[in-house]
Design a protein around this motif. Structure first.
Motif, mmCIF file in Angstrom:
data_model
loop_
_atom_site.group_PDB
_atom_site.id
_atom_site.type_symbol
_atom_site.label_atom_id
_atom_site.label_comp_id
_atom_site.label_asym_id
_atom_site.label_seq_id
_atom_site.Cartn_x
_atom_site.Cartn_y
_atom_site.Cartn_z
ATOM 1 N N THR A 79 69.025 54.724 -25.953
ATOM 2 C CA THR A 79 69.882 53.621 -25.507
ATOM 3 C C THR A 79 70.792 53.145 -26.632
ATOM 4 O OG1 THR A 79 68.153 52.915 -23.965
ATOM 5 C CG2 THR A 79 69.894 51.334 -24.451
ATOM 6 N N MET A 80 70.235 53.030 -27.842
ATOM 7 C CA MET A 80 71.064 52.602 -28.977
ATOM 8 C C MET A 80 72.139 53.634 -29.284
ATOM 9 S SD MET A 80 68.632 50.640 -31.719
ATOM 10 C CE MET A 80 67.996 49.001 -31.375
ATOM 11 N N HIS A 81 71.782 54.909 -29.217
ATOM 12 C CA HIS A 81 72.766 55.969 -29.470
ATOM 13 C C HIS A 81 73.909 55.893 -28.462
ATOM 14 C CE1 HIS A 81 74.400 59.856 -30.655
ATOM 15 N NE2 HIS A 81 74.373 60.209 -29.379
ATOM 16 N N GLN A 82 73.573 55.647 -27.198
ATOM 17 C CA GLN A 82 74.602 55.522 -26.164
ATOM 18 C C GLN A 82 75.544 54.362 -26.436
ATOM 19 O OE1 GLN A 82 72.154 55.178 -22.666
ATOM 20 N NE2 GLN A 82 71.894 57.410 -22.426
ATOM 21 N N ARG A 83 75.045 53.348 -27.137
ATOM 22 C CA ARG A 83 75.865 52.185 -27.458
ATOM 23 C C ARG A 83 76.508 52.303 -28.838
ATOM 24 N NH1 ARG A 83 74.643 47.494 -24.325
ATOM 25 N NH2 ARG A 83 73.212 48.011 -22.631
ATOM 26 N N GLY A 84 76.362 53.455 -29.467
ATOM 27 C CA GLY A 84 76.945 53.648 -30.786
ATOM 28 C C GLY A 84 76.207 52.918 -31.888
ATOM 29 N N LEU A 85 74.932 52.618 -31.673
ATOM 30 C CA LEU A 85 74.140 51.880 -32.650
ATOM 31 C C LEU A 85 73.185 52.803 -33.382
ATOM 32 C CD1 LEU A 85 73.199 48.832 -30.376
ATOM 33 C CD2 LEU A 85 75.050 48.932 -32.058
ATOM 34 N N THR A 86 72.930 52.489 -34.642
ATOM 35 C CA THR A 86 71.959 53.239 -35.432
ATOM 36 C C THR A 86 70.901 52.264 -35.929
ATOM 37 O OG1 THR A 86 73.648 54.803 -36.177
ATOM 38 C CG2 THR A 86 71.594 54.734 -37.437
ATOM 39 N N PRO A 87 69.683 52.333 -35.410
ATOM 40 C CA PRO A 87 68.647 51.378 -35.818
ATOM 41 C C PRO A 87 68.201 51.620 -37.265
ATOM 42 C CG PRO A 87 67.700 53.075 -34.425
ATOM 43 C CD PRO A 87 69.179 53.302 -34.414
ATOM 44 N N ASN A 88 67.812 50.558 -37.907
ATOM 45 C CA ASN A 88 67.342 50.620 -39.295
ATOM 46 C C ASN A 88 65.816 50.758 -39.291
ATOM 47 O OD1 ASN A 88 66.959 50.429 -42.018
ATOM 48 N ND2 ASN A 88 67.540 48.268 -42.189
ATOM 49 N N VAL A 89 65.334 51.939 -38.913
ATOM 50 C CA VAL A 89 63.884 52.167 -38.815
ATOM 51 C C VAL A 89 63.350 52.554 -40.191
ATOM 52 C CG1 VAL A 89 62.038 53.414 -37.659
ATOM 53 C CG2 VAL A 89 64.166 52.937 -36.428
ATOM 54 N N ARG A 90 62.590 51.667 -40.789
ATOM 55 C CA ARG A 90 62.027 51.925 -42.116
ATOM 56 C C ARG A 90 60.778 52.793 -42.063
ATOM 57 N NH1 ARG A 90 63.675 47.980 -45.866
ATOM 58 N NH2 ARG A 90 65.895 47.601 -45.509
ATOM 59 N N TYR A 91 60.082 52.745 -40.908
ATOM 60 C CA TYR A 91 58.824 53.514 -40.845
ATOM 61 C C TYR A 91 58.498 53.880 -39.403
ATOM 62 C CZ TYR A 91 54.046 54.939 -41.861
ATOM 63 O OH TYR A 91 52.899 55.660 -41.986
ATOM 64 N N PHE A 92 58.232 55.173 -39.192
ATOM 65 C CA PHE A 92 57.719 55.670 -37.906
ATOM 66 C C PHE A 92 56.234 55.970 -38.081
ATOM 67 C CE2 PHE A 92 62.219 56.928 -37.415
ATOM 68 C CZ PHE A 92 62.464 56.492 -36.120
ATOM 69 N N SER A 93 55.427 55.518 -37.155
ATOM 70 C CA SER A 93 53.984 55.770 -37.240
ATOM 71 C C SER A 93 53.450 56.287 -35.905
ATOM 72 C CB SER A 93 53.242 54.488 -37.616
ATOM 73 O OG SER A 93 51.833 54.701 -37.564
ATOM 74 N N PRO A 94 52.490 57.195 -35.940
ATOM 75 C CA PRO A 94 51.863 57.648 -34.692
ATOM 76 C C PRO A 94 50.759 56.707 -34.210
ATOM 77 C CG PRO A 94 50.953 58.872 -36.524
ATOM 78 C CD PRO A 94 52.017 57.972 -37.100
ATOM 79 N N HIS A 95 50.531 55.613 -34.941
ATOM 80 C CA HIS A 95 49.392 54.752 -34.620
ATOM 81 C C HIS A 95 49.841 53.309 -34.387
ATOM 82 C CE1 HIS A 95 46.856 58.081 -35.772
ATOM 83 N NE2 HIS A 95 47.396 58.100 -36.964
ATOM 84 N N LEU A 96 49.462 52.765 -33.254
ATOM 85 C CA LEU A 96 49.740 51.358 -32.987
ATOM 86 C C LEU A 96 49.078 50.451 -34.026
ATOM 87 C CD1 LEU A 96 49.377 50.985 -29.117
ATOM 88 C CD2 LEU A 96 51.369 50.369 -30.472
ATOM 89 N N SER A 97 47.893 50.819 -34.444
ATOM 90 C CA SER A 97 47.163 49.976 -35.405
ATOM 91 C C SER A 97 47.952 49.803 -36.691
ATOM 92 C CB SER A 97 45.786 50.574 -35.695
ATOM 93 O OG SER A 97 45.910 51.888 -36.211
ATOM 94 N N THR A 98 48.693 50.832 -37.100
ATOM 95 C CA THR A 98 49.498 50.727 -38.313
ATOM 96 C C THR A 98 50.622 49.711 -38.128
ATOM 97 O OG1 THR A 98 49.039 53.032 -38.877
ATOM 98 C CG2 THR A 98 50.921 52.008 -39.960
ATOM 99 N N LEU A 99 51.273 49.742 -36.967
ATOM 100 C CA LEU A 99 52.341 48.775 -36.706
ATOM 101 C C LEU A 99 51.784 47.355 -36.643
ATOM 102 C CD1 LEU A 99 54.666 50.572 -34.119
ATOM 103 C CD2 LEU A 99 54.546 50.789 -36.601
ATOM 104 N N TYR A 100 50.606 47.191 -36.014
ATOM 105 C CA TYR A 100 49.984 45.875 -35.977
ATOM 106 C C TYR A 100 49.734 45.363 -37.403
ATOM 107 C CZ TYR A 100 48.928 46.811 -31.032
ATOM 108 O OH TYR A 100 49.014 47.094 -29.699
ATOM 109 N N SER A 101 49.248 46.248 -38.256
ATOM 110 C CA SER A 101 48.952 45.856 -39.640
ATOM 111 C C SER A 101 50.216 45.444 -40.380
ATOM 112 C CB SER A 101 48.269 47.017 -40.371
ATOM 113 O OG SER A 101 47.984 46.671 -41.706
ATOM 114 N N LEU A 102 51.299 46.201 -40.184
ATOM 115 C CA LEU A 102 52.562 45.857 -40.839
ATOM 116 C C LEU A 102 53.059 44.486 -40.390
ATOM 117 C CD1 LEU A 102 54.440 49.287 -40.664
ATOM 118 C CD2 LEU A 102 53.482 48.184 -42.702
ATOM 119 N N MET A 103 52.891 44.166 -39.109
ATOM 120 C CA MET A 103 53.337 42.864 -38.611
ATOM 121 C C MET A 103 52.408 41.745 -39.064
ATOM 122 S SD MET A 103 54.870 43.691 -34.807
ATOM 123 C CE MET A 103 53.532 44.755 -34.238
ATOM 124 N N ARG A 104 51.104 41.991 -39.029
ATOM 125 C CA ARG A 104 50.154 40.942 -39.438
ATOM 126 C C ARG A 104 50.323 40.582 -40.908
ATOM 127 N NH1 ARG A 104 46.381 43.671 -36.029
ATOM 128 N NH2 ARG A 104 45.576 44.782 -37.853
#
Length: 296
Positions: free
Chosen positions: A207-232
């Motif tokens: 969706t972002m590509h279709q709108r000409g946007l490039t997200p600033n993704v600092r980290y891709f993870s295969p685990h939800l628990s990792t994202l929860y930890s980064l937010m907590r």
């Protein structure tokens, strides 16, 4: 000749004594003697050579015993396979990718198992597309995924409710008071996301590509628990499917103004009859995923 007669005969051959064989079989001696006499009458063979209380198995009896031993071995194997089939009948194999699993598993492993302790749940957590392949190859009985693709080959697609994709922050984040935000705003902020094998990530990036946007993704993870930890730990916000955040304290979800959503789907194999246990599991899942009204 019945299976019971065959087993009686082999016990007599093994013990070479009617009394001992009857004791082993937990039946009366007279019952066993009558059964062996009936077997000789039925086959027309002299199966035993009697000398007082001792029984010697005749040559014909030995030959019959060898044949019956092989036959009963096959019977026992078939009976064992039938028992295994009956046990598998009480097992339901489910594929639930992480985002749906984070919401559904607590209910399946507590509420459903309390209601149906006789049903064994065999649950795996693959990627969404892998879950569809497992259904197609009959390695699982059903799958719950996020996908709006109803044309998956050899798979019956049952559409579930749609839920929003959200920008997720912690409670004291500067954006925590927002009720919505745009994709343009999200693209300008550093975020963490699930790996690109996840449907939610592919939808957002597409969706972002279709709108000409490039997200600033600092980290891709295969685990939800990792994202929860980064937010907590107040490291990075994330972009996630809203239902995957159910019951997660300390997090705030901010829907996108563009109404970005994921559609859930219950997948089963086409032209394959579902067992009663599988139908119970599907009914439970459908009820749980319909408990929160569709955001459409």
């Amino acid at each position: 000749m019945t299976l019971l007669q065959m087993r009686y005969f082999l016990a007599v051959c093994r013990c070479q004594n009617i009394t001992h064989a009857a004791t082993e079989l937990h039946i009366a001696q007279s019952t066993l003697s009558q059964s062996m006499q009936a077997l000789e009458d039925e086959t027309g063979l002299n199966l035993f050579l009697r000398a007082g209380r001792t029984i010697v198995i005749s040559q014909a009896g030995q030959q019959l015993a060898q044949k019956l031993a092989r036959l009963l071995q096959q019977v026992d194997q078939v009976e064992g396979e039938i028992r295994d089939m009956a046990m598998r009948h009480n097992k339901v194999r489910i594929a639930i990718p992480q985002q749906q699993a984070s919401y559904l598993l607590p209910y399946l492993l507590s509420e459903f198992q309390q209601q149906h302790p006789e049903i064994q749940l065999d649950i795996t957590e693959p990627y969404g597309l892998e879950a569809a392949r497992l259904v197609r190859d009959e390695k699982v009985d059903l799958a719950v995924i996020n996908s709006d693709d109803s044309s998956l080959p050899d798979v019956h697609y049952r559409r579930l409710a749609s839920r929003p994709i959200c920008f997720v922050v912690w409670e004291d984040h500067p954006l925590a008071g927002r009720t919505s935000m745009t994709l343009e705003e999200a693209a300008g902020m550093p975020v963490a996301m699930l790996s690109e094998g996840f449907y939610v990530t592919r939808v957002v990036l597409r969706t972002m590509h279709q709108r000409g946007l490039t997200p600033n993704v600092r980290y891709f993870s295969p685990h939800l628990s990792t994202l929860y930890s980064l937010m907590r730990h107040h490291v990075l916000p994330a972009i996630l499917f809203e239902r995957s955040l159910a019951e997660m304290p300390g997090l705030v979800t901010i829907p996108f103004t563009e109404g970005l959503k994921l559609t859930g789907a219950l997948l089963t194999k086409k032209n394959r009859q579902s067992s009663k246990d599988q139908r119970l599991v599907m009914k439970f899942i459908l009820e749980k995923l319909s408990a929160i009204p569709s955001q459409e």
